[in-house]
Design a protein around this motif. Structure first.
Motif, PDB file in Angstrom:
ATOM      1  N   LEU A 142       0.829  -1.196   0.000  1.00  0.00           N
ATOM      2  CA  LEU A 142       0.000   0.000   0.000  1.00  0.00           C
ATOM      3  C   LEU A 142       0.874   1.261   0.000  1.00  0.00           C
ATOM      4  O   LEU A 142       0.549   2.253  -0.660  1.00  0.00           O
ATOM      5  N   ALA A 143       1.998   1.212   0.709  1.00  0.00           N
ATOM      6  CA  ALA A 143       2.929   2.343   0.729  1.00  0.00           C
ATOM      7  C   ALA A 143       3.462   2.608  -0.682  1.00  0.00           C
ATOM      8  O   ALA A 143       3.570   3.761  -1.109  1.00  0.00           O
ATOM      9  N   HIS A 144       3.778   1.534  -1.400  1.00  0.00           N
ATOM     10  CA  HIS A 144       4.242   1.631  -2.787  1.00  0.00           C
ATOM     11  C   HIS A 144       3.172   2.283  -3.657  1.00  0.00           C
ATOM     12  O   HIS A 144       3.444   3.216  -4.426  1.00  0.00           O
ATOM     13  N   LYS A 145       1.946   1.831  -3.535  1.00  0.00           N
ATOM     14  CA  LYS A 145       0.830   2.325  -4.350  1.00  0.00           C
ATOM     15  C   LYS A 145       0.534   3.798  -4.065  1.00  0.00           C
ATOM     16  O   LYS A 145       0.372   4.609  -4.993  1.00  0.00           O
ATOM     17  N   THR A 146       0.472   4.150  -2.800  1.00  0.00           N
ATOM     18  CA  THR A 146       0.130   5.534  -2.455  1.00  0.00           C
ATOM     19  C   THR A 146       1.248   6.499  -2.849  1.00  0.00           C
ATOM     20  O   THR A 146       0.971   7.643  -3.228  1.00  0.00           O
ATOM     21  N   MET A 147       2.486   6.042  -2.789  1.00  0.00           N
ATOM     22  CA  MET A 147       3.604   6.907  -3.202  1.00  0.00           C
ATOM     23  C   MET A 147       3.560   7.162  -4.708  1.00  0.00           C
ATOM     24  O   MET A 147       3.803   8.286  -5.162  1.00  0.00           O
ATOM     25  N   ILE A 148       3.242   6.131  -5.496  1.00  0.00           N
ATOM     26  CA  ILE A 148       3.107   6.322  -6.946  1.00  0.00           C
ATOM     27  C   ILE A 148       2.021   7.352  -7.255  1.00  0.00           C
ATOM     28  O   ILE A 148       2.218   8.271  -8.057  1.00  0.00           O
ATOM     29  N   GLU A 149       0.877   7.204  -6.619  1.00  0.00           N
ATOM     30  CA  GLU A 149      -0.242   8.128  -6.855  1.00  0.00           C
ATOM     31  C   GLU A 149       0.151   9.556  -6.474  1.00  0.00           C
ATOM     32  O   GLU A 149      -0.194  10.516  -7.175  1.00  0.00           O
ATOM     33  N   HIS A 150       0.879   9.684  -5.385  1.00  0.00           N
ATOM     34  CA  HIS A 150       1.303  11.002  -4.921  1.00  0.00           C
ATOM     35  C   HIS A 150       2.267  11.653  -5.911  1.00  0.00           C
ATOM     36  O   HIS A 150       2.086  12.815  -6.311  1.00  0.00           O
ATOM     37  N   LEU A 151       3.282  10.914  -6.341  1.00  0.00           N
ATOM     38  CA  LEU A 151       4.275  11.478  -7.257  1.00  0.00           C
ATOM     39  C   LEU A 151       3.668  11.793  -8.616  1.00  0.00           C
ATOM     40  O   LEU A 151       4.039  12.789  -9.250  1.00  0.00           O
ATOM     41  N   ASP A 152       2.727  10.969  -9.067  1.00  0.00           N
ATOM     42  CA  ASP A 152       2.041  11.245 -10.343  1.00  0.00           C
ATOM     43  C   ASP A 152       1.252  12.560 -10.256  1.00  0.00           C
ATOM     44  O   ASP A 152       1.255  13.355 -11.196  1.00  0.00           O
ATOM     45  N   LEU A 153       0.575  12.760  -9.134  1.00  0.00           N
ATOM     46  CA  LEU A 153      -0.212  13.988  -8.964  1.00  0.00           C
ATOM     47  C   LEU A 153       0.690  15.221  -8.932  1.00  0.00           C
ATOM     48  O   LEU A 153       0.412  16.228  -9.592  1.00  0.00           O
ATOM     49  N   VAL A 154       1.773  15.138  -8.168  1.00  0.00           N
ATOM     50  CA  VAL A 154       2.685  16.277  -8.052  1.00  0.00           C
ATOM     51  C   VAL A 154       3.320  16.590  -9.407  1.00  0.00           C
ATOM     52  O   VAL A 154       3.397  17.756  -9.812  1.00  0.00           O
ATOM     53  N   LYS A 155       3.761  15.564 -10.128  1.00  0.00           N
ATOM     54  CA  LYS A 155       4.375  15.783 -11.449  1.00  0.00           C
ATOM     55  C   LYS A 155       3.391  16.467 -12.393  1.00  0.00           C
ATOM     56  O   LYS A 155       3.736  17.434 -13.078  1.00  0.00           O
ATOM     57  N   LYS A 156       2.165  15.981 -12.423  1.00  0.00           N
ATOM     58  CA  LYS A 156       1.138  16.536 -13.310  1.00  0.00           C
ATOM     59  C   LYS A 156       0.931  18.029 -13.056  1.00  0.00           C
ATOM     60  O   LYS A 156       0.951  18.847 -13.990  1.00  0.00           O
ATOM     61  N   HIS A 157       0.761  18.403 -11.796  1.00  0.00           N
ATOM     62  CA  HIS A 157       0.458  19.795 -11.487  1.00  0.00           C
ATOM     63  C   HIS A 157       1.715  20.673 -11.490  1.00  0.00           C
ATOM     64  O   HIS A 157       1.625  21.880 -11.745  1.00  0.00           O
ATOM     65  N   LEU A 158       2.871  20.082 -11.252  1.00  0.00           N
ATOM     66  CA  LEU A 158       4.120  20.832 -11.398  1.00  0.00           C
ATOM     67  C   LEU A 158       4.299  21.249 -12.855  1.00  0.00           C
ATOM     68  O   LEU A 158       4.624  22.401 -13.150  1.00  0.00           O
ATOM     69  N   GLN A 159       4.058  20.317 -13.777  1.00  0.00           N
ATOM     70  CA  GLN A 159       4.169  20.632 -15.199  1.00  0.00           C
ATOM     71  C   GLN A 159       3.146  21.687 -15.609  1.00  0.00           C
ATOM     72  O   GLN A 159       3.455  22.610 -16.367  1.00  0.00           O
ATOM     73  N   MET A 160       1.940  21.572 -15.077  1.00  0.00           N
ATOM     74  CA  MET A 160       0.905  22.563 -15.385  1.00  0.00           C
ATOM     75  C   MET A 160       1.302  23.946 -14.884  1.00  0.00           C
ATOM     76  O   MET A 160       1.095  24.955 -15.571  1.00  0.00           O
ATOM     77  N   SER A 161       1.885  24.006 -13.692  1.00  0.00           N
ATOM     78  CA  SER A 161       2.273  25.300 -13.125  1.00  0.00           C
ATOM     79  C   SER A 161       3.394  25.936 -13.949  1.00  0.00           C
ATOM     80  O   SER A 161       3.417  27.146 -14.126  1.00  0.00           O
ATOM     81  N   ILE A 162       4.292  25.109 -14.468  1.00  0.00           N
ATOM     82  CA  ILE A 162       5.387  25.630 -15.297  1.00  0.00           C
ATOM     83  C   ILE A 162       4.851  26.163 -16.617  1.00  0.00           C
ATOM     84  O   ILE A 162       5.232  27.239 -17.081  1.00  0.00           O
ATOM     85  N   LEU A 163       3.936  25.439 -17.232  1.00  0.00           N
ATOM     86  CA  LEU A 163       3.358  25.861 -18.502  1.00  0.00           C
ATOM     87  C   LEU A 163       2.568  27.165 -18.343  1.00  0.00           C
ATOM     88  O   LEU A 163       2.539  27.997 -19.252  1.00  0.00           O
ATOM     89  N   GLN A 164       1.946  27.362 -17.192  1.00  0.00           N
ATOM     90  CA  GLN A 164       1.190  28.589 -16.943  1.00  0.00           C
ATOM     91  C   GLN A 164       2.083  29.802 -16.855  1.00  0.00           C
ATOM     92  O   GLN A 164       1.678  30.923 -17.159  1.00  0.00           O
ATOM     93  N   GLU A 165       3.345  29.577 -16.422  1.00  0.00           N
ATOM     94  CA  GLU A 165       4.282  30.690 -16.262  1.00  0.00           C
ATOM     95  C   GLU A 165       4.801  31.178 -17.603  1.00  0.00           C
ATOM     96  O   GLU A 165       5.269  32.305 -17.716  1.00  0.00           O
TER      97      GLU A 165
END
Length: 230
Positions: free
Chosen positions: A206-229
């Motif tokens: 479960l730790a493995h699964k939740t970490m993947i979901e977390h990093l995927d979410l952060v990467k997605k919105h990090l890229q979005m924030s960069i594109l907005q700039e």
């Protein structure tokens, strides 16, 4: 005379910062040739000595490469150089690859932490996710490092530190972006809690699964924030 020297140094620093900013925003791309010294002088409205000093500074930091007789080129992304240059932004492709590395390493660390964590490790993680300041980069970084330390592998701890330092400037900007996106900030807090609970309850899968979901979410919105700039 001393006043003149201080002024010249400051102009070159400002010119270097402008060039760095243009590189980070994609105006100048890795591998591309910079405009000539004369063109940069006209662009920034400064003298040739200031531009030359700015380029020398950027070359020392590994951001540009001066090729004799050819001109100045933007260096391709190199984490070892960025490690000593926290003001530099990796590009979108670089961020994708860095997060691929994070997923490979940090999911394994989360699993190991679920098996090896101590009560002291749990107390530190709990303190970090309970802190209202978790929105800040420092607390986020410390939470992920607490997981790495709980796993107990010194080599992987250093690797996580290296990746985090490379991403530091982008992640600091990302946390500023989160101040305008309360929904995403809340989701990240919830994911931190889920990761912590899976480690606390000794559930490595479960730790493995939740970490993947977390990093995927952060990467997605990090890229979005960069594109907005841009």
């Amino acid at each position: 005379m001393n006043v003149k020297k201080i002024s010249t140094r400051k102009i070159s620093e400002i010119a270097a910062e402008h060039i760095e900013e243009m590189i980070s925003k994609g105006s100048f791309k890795p591998g591309e040739k910079l405009p000539s010294v004369r063109e940069l002088c006209e662009l920034f409205g400064v003298g040739r000595s200031a531009v030359r000093d700015a380029l020398t500074s950027l070359q020392a930091k590994g951001i540009v490469q001066v090729k004799q007789g050819e001109g100045t080129y933007i260096s391709r992304f190199d984490p070892s150089k960025l490690f000593n240059s926290p003001h530099m932004h990796p590009g979108i492709k670089d961020i994708q690859e860095l997060f691929q590395a994070r997923k490979m390493v940090e999911t394994g660390l989360a699993e190991m932490a679920a098996e090896n964590r101590s009560e002291e490790d749990l107390a530190k993680m709990n303190r970090l996710i309970s802190d209202a300041a978790i929105h800040g980069w420092e607390e986020d970084y410390q939470f992920h490092m607490a997981i790495a330390h709980a796993a107990g592998n010194d080599i992987l701890i250093q690797f996580v530190q290296f990746i985090s330092e490379t991403l530091k400037k982008s992640m600091i900007d990302f946390h500023h972006y989160l101040q305008t996106r309360e929904d995403i900030a809340k989701k990240i807090e919830e994911q931190h809690l889920e990761i912590y609970l899976s480690i606390k309850n000794k559930q490595p899968k479960l730790a493995h699964k939740t970490m993947i979901e977390h990093l995927d979410l952060v990467k997605k919105h990090l890229q979005m924030s960069i594109l907005q700039e841009k």
